[in-house]
Design an enzyme around this catalytic site. Sequence first.
Site, PDB file in Angstrom:
ATOM      1  N   HIS A 196      23.967  57.617  54.950  1.00  0.00           N
ATOM      2  CA  HIS A 196      24.291  57.639  56.380  1.00  0.00           C
ATOM      3  C   HIS A 196      23.836  56.365  57.068  1.00  0.00           C
ATOM      4  O   HIS A 196      24.495  55.857  57.956  1.00  0.00           O
ATOM      5  CB  HIS A 196      23.647  58.847  57.041  1.00  0.00           C
ATOM      6  CG  HIS A 196      24.457  60.084  56.882  1.00  0.00           C
ATOM      7  ND1 HIS A 196      23.969  61.337  57.100  1.00  0.00           N
ATOM      8  CD2 HIS A 196      25.749  60.249  56.515  1.00  0.00           C
ATOM      9  CE1 HIS A 196      24.921  62.227  56.886  1.00  0.00           C
ATOM     10  NE2 HIS A 196      26.000  61.595  56.512  1.00  0.00           N
ATOM     11  N   ARG A 303      39.137  47.296  38.647  1.00  0.00           N
ATOM     12  CA  ARG A 303      38.516  46.887  37.386  1.00  0.00           C
ATOM     13  C   ARG A 303      37.594  48.010  36.924  1.00  0.00           C
ATOM     14  O   ARG A 303      36.688  48.392  37.656  1.00  0.00           O
ATOM     15  CB  ARG A 303      37.682  45.625  37.587  1.00  0.00           C
ATOM     16  CG  ARG A 303      38.472  44.436  38.069  1.00  0.00           C
ATOM     17  CD  ARG A 303      37.582  43.200  38.049  1.00  0.00           C
ATOM     18  NE  ARG A 303      38.331  42.007  38.362  1.00  0.00           N
ATOM     19  CZ  ARG A 303      38.382  41.466  39.572  1.00  0.00           C
ATOM     20  NH1 ARG A 303      37.710  42.015  40.567  1.00  0.00           N
ATOM     21  NH2 ARG A 303      39.086  40.387  39.783  1.00  0.00           N
ATOM     22  N   ARG A 339      43.251  49.407  36.122  1.00  0.00           N
ATOM     23  CA  ARG A 339      43.438  48.587  34.930  1.00  0.00           C
ATOM     24  C   ARG A 339      42.552  49.119  33.818  1.00  0.00           C
ATOM     25  O   ARG A 339      41.361  49.351  34.015  1.00  0.00           O
ATOM     26  CB  ARG A 339      43.066  47.131  35.221  1.00  0.00           C
ATOM     27  CG  ARG A 339      43.279  46.253  33.989  1.00  0.00           C
ATOM     28  CD  ARG A 339      42.900  44.822  34.242  1.00  0.00           C
ATOM     29  NE  ARG A 339      41.455  44.673  34.370  1.00  0.00           N
ATOM     30  CZ  ARG A 339      40.876  43.512  34.646  1.00  0.00           C
ATOM     31  NH1 ARG A 339      41.597  42.431  34.868  1.00  0.00           N
ATOM     32  NH2 ARG A 339      39.563  43.425  34.742  1.00  0.00           N
ATOM     33  N   GLU A 440      49.205  37.507  31.915  1.00  0.00           N
ATOM     34  CA  GLU A 440      48.061  36.596  31.880  1.00  0.00           C
ATOM     35  C   GLU A 440      48.196  35.574  30.760  1.00  0.00           C
ATOM     36  O   GLU A 440      47.562  34.535  30.763  1.00  0.00           O
ATOM     37  CB  GLU A 440      46.763  37.394  31.639  1.00  0.00           C
ATOM     38  CG  GLU A 440      46.451  38.367  32.737  1.00  0.00           C
ATOM     39  CD  GLU A 440      45.320  39.297  32.344  1.00  0.00           C
ATOM     40  OE1 GLU A 440      44.193  39.055  32.800  1.00  0.00           O
ATOM     41  OE2 GLU A 440      45.557  40.263  31.591  1.00  0.00           O
ATOM     42  N   ASN A 463      43.862  33.999  36.974  1.00  0.00           N
ATOM     43  CA  ASN A 463      42.656  33.376  36.400  1.00  0.00           C
ATOM     44  C   ASN A 463      42.850  33.113  34.906  1.00  0.00           C
ATOM     45  O   ASN A 463      42.623  32.006  34.413  1.00  0.00           O
ATOM     46  CB  ASN A 463      41.435  34.270  36.595  1.00  0.00           C
ATOM     47  CG  ASN A 463      41.217  34.612  38.055  1.00  0.00           C
ATOM     48  OD1 ASN A 463      41.901  34.075  38.922  1.00  0.00           O
ATOM     49  ND2 ASN A 463      40.286  35.499  38.316  1.00  0.00           N
ATOM     50  N   ARG A 474      37.382  28.942  30.806  1.00  0.00           N
ATOM     51  CA  ARG A 474      36.832  29.147  32.154  1.00  0.00           C
ATOM     52  C   ARG A 474      35.309  29.110  32.161  1.00  0.00           C
ATOM     53  O   ARG A 474      34.689  28.858  33.186  1.00  0.00           O
ATOM     54  CB  ARG A 474      37.266  30.517  32.684  1.00  0.00           C
ATOM     55  CG  ARG A 474      38.641  30.555  33.225  1.00  0.00           C
ATOM     56  CD  ARG A 474      38.768  31.724  34.185  1.00  0.00           C
ATOM     57  NE  ARG A 474      39.093  32.968  33.511  1.00  0.00           N
ATOM     58  CZ  ARG A 474      38.815  34.166  34.005  1.00  0.00           C
ATOM     59  NH1 ARG A 474      38.191  34.271  35.146  1.00  0.00           N
ATOM     60  NH2 ARG A 474      39.160  35.257  33.354  1.00  0.00           N
TER      61      ARG A 474
END
Lengths: 577, 89
Positions: A196, A303, A339, A440, A463, A474
């Site tokens: 709350h 996800r 996904r 992808e 990405n 990456r």
Amino acid sequence: MAVCALHGIGVSRGYAIGQIVRLQRDQAEIAKYHLSAQQVDLEIQRFQRSLAIAKQELQHTRARLPDSLPAEIGAFVDTHLLMLEDSLLTDAPLELIRTQQCNAEWALKIQRDQIVQVFETMDDIYLRDRRDDIDHVVTRIQRILLDGADHTAPPPSNRFSGRIVVTDDLSPADTILMQYQGVCGFITEFGGPLSHTAILARSLGIPALVGVHNARRYLQDHETVVIDGQHGVVLAGLEPPLLAYYRQRQRAEQQRLQQLRAFRNRPALTLDGLNITLHANIELPEDITAALDVGAAGVGLYRTEFLFMNRDHPPCEDEQFEAYRDALIAFEGRPVTIRTLDIGADKQIDGERQNRSRPTNPALGLRAIRLCLREPALFRPQLRAILRASIYGQARLMIPMLASIQEVIQVLQIVRELKKQLQDDRLPFDPQLPLGGMIEIPAAALCADHLARNLDFLSIGTNDLIQYTLAMDRTDDSVNYLYDPLHPAVLKLIHMALTAGHAAGIPVSLCGEMAGDTHYTRLLLGLGLTQFSMHSGSLLEIKQIVTNSDVGELRQLARQALLSDQPQDLLSRLTPQ
Amino acid sequence: MPEREVTISNRLGLHARAAAKLVNLASQFDCDIELRCGERTANAKNIMSVMMLAAAKGAVLLLHAEGDRAEQALDQIETLIKQRFDELE
């Protein structure tokens, strides 16, 4: 003084800068005392007096609520008032004092433990969390019992002016009272995003962090700190230049938010009347609240990895079912795209998989749908859970990292089998549950027309698409400079996926970082994208751009960008002024 | 003896604020009102026992009242539940 940063869960956005006030609400361990028969009546009177004082305190707070607050906030206090009249709290402890000849604190503690135990066993997370309400009421009575003082005298109304309150947990009544007393931020050591206090802080627009463990140990009274509600950080020990920097950011953020809030209830309609769908990406349960708060039209990417992280065994079907169901219920019929597990590569989970020898090229290795098809014990419970949850809203099932049509055929086969199983188990599911795939891998973009004919929707994950197209890892800093969403090859692949989806008559969404990056919004609109899915924090900003864009005009620019060998040069014409 | 079945249809179920509304309404009547959800039973005038029913969305409540204006009490409680406790969802 060294800078110190503490992390927690940010429950409302924005910055607060103020002096720390630490409040001690923790009770000393409650001890049991044995009473003589004569003392019992006095103890009962003491307990009843404490109840009466607790009630007066709450009524006092209730009467002082500013009119500007939503009515439901008063209801938080009303709920606690009703609890003080409930025989489970008013009569049951009396019975315990009599039969056990024990002190009132102990009787109340025993009764509290019994009530809380019932709440602990509840299946529904939201209802289970309401045990906090019991604790707030019980703590109030305990405090009155322990110090015996009368708290009805109103504290000075500017008591917390410009202060940031640090405490273990706050009751809604205290939260409201402190707001009235000028508090500018909250830090609590306990509590979750659905407490709350968290709901209230958001509703009151007060920057707040919850779950900052040991905050009172690290933060000192009177020191000036900065709360960054968006990133869930509190910074202490900042030198004046840095403080000035944060004051500036605070002002800029307040202005920006005020302007953006106006877009919450506006449709994402372009100047030439095209309706654009803006979805949110979610992962943790608190992301749901954030997405609802900005008025997301649904979830384009849920996800599910977090359910699997930091544990020895994957979650069972029922646990997953509850998580998916809760998300679907929260979005009330708006689409929620779940996904399936995308682990491997940069997202390793703890447990057995980590013990395997690490492949040299994890991004090209056994991950996502490849791993799931290889390990049915991991994949099937998830698919079953999603199917079972699908009746609670508009669920969509999305497969990550598709490389070929064979993978789609295999998934379709498994889904068919599971549907048959569920029918045999007499468990309901949505027979029309849409199945989509993520684009992808360049191969998937190049063959998007084949995929589109076998799927109900496509979603472009930029990405990974950029990483695979440009062969740049990456996670490797030394090649990060190659990461370029505007590389002609990337734009061509995005365009191919969009065209294939349109030709097959199925929706195509884009859910990578690009979707929430204001630099690319106009370009993507021009390329024909009508569904964006992004972090909730970017949604209103993107909506602002959408409503100022003329897609007809942007198509020309996008066509030029597709033909250009250096689309970067067009960026200045595509980004909003 | 008046009795009826109502399905909880608001998103968060019989949570604290919804329970408070129900208890406030029930307390306006003199009759005894009981709620049953599965194997659990609650006095409709005691907020914590109502919350402890753990009635989530979709749960079926059996309402039961005895005494003065029992029918009326059940009518109004049924309406409150069916109107999803007037929550903005």
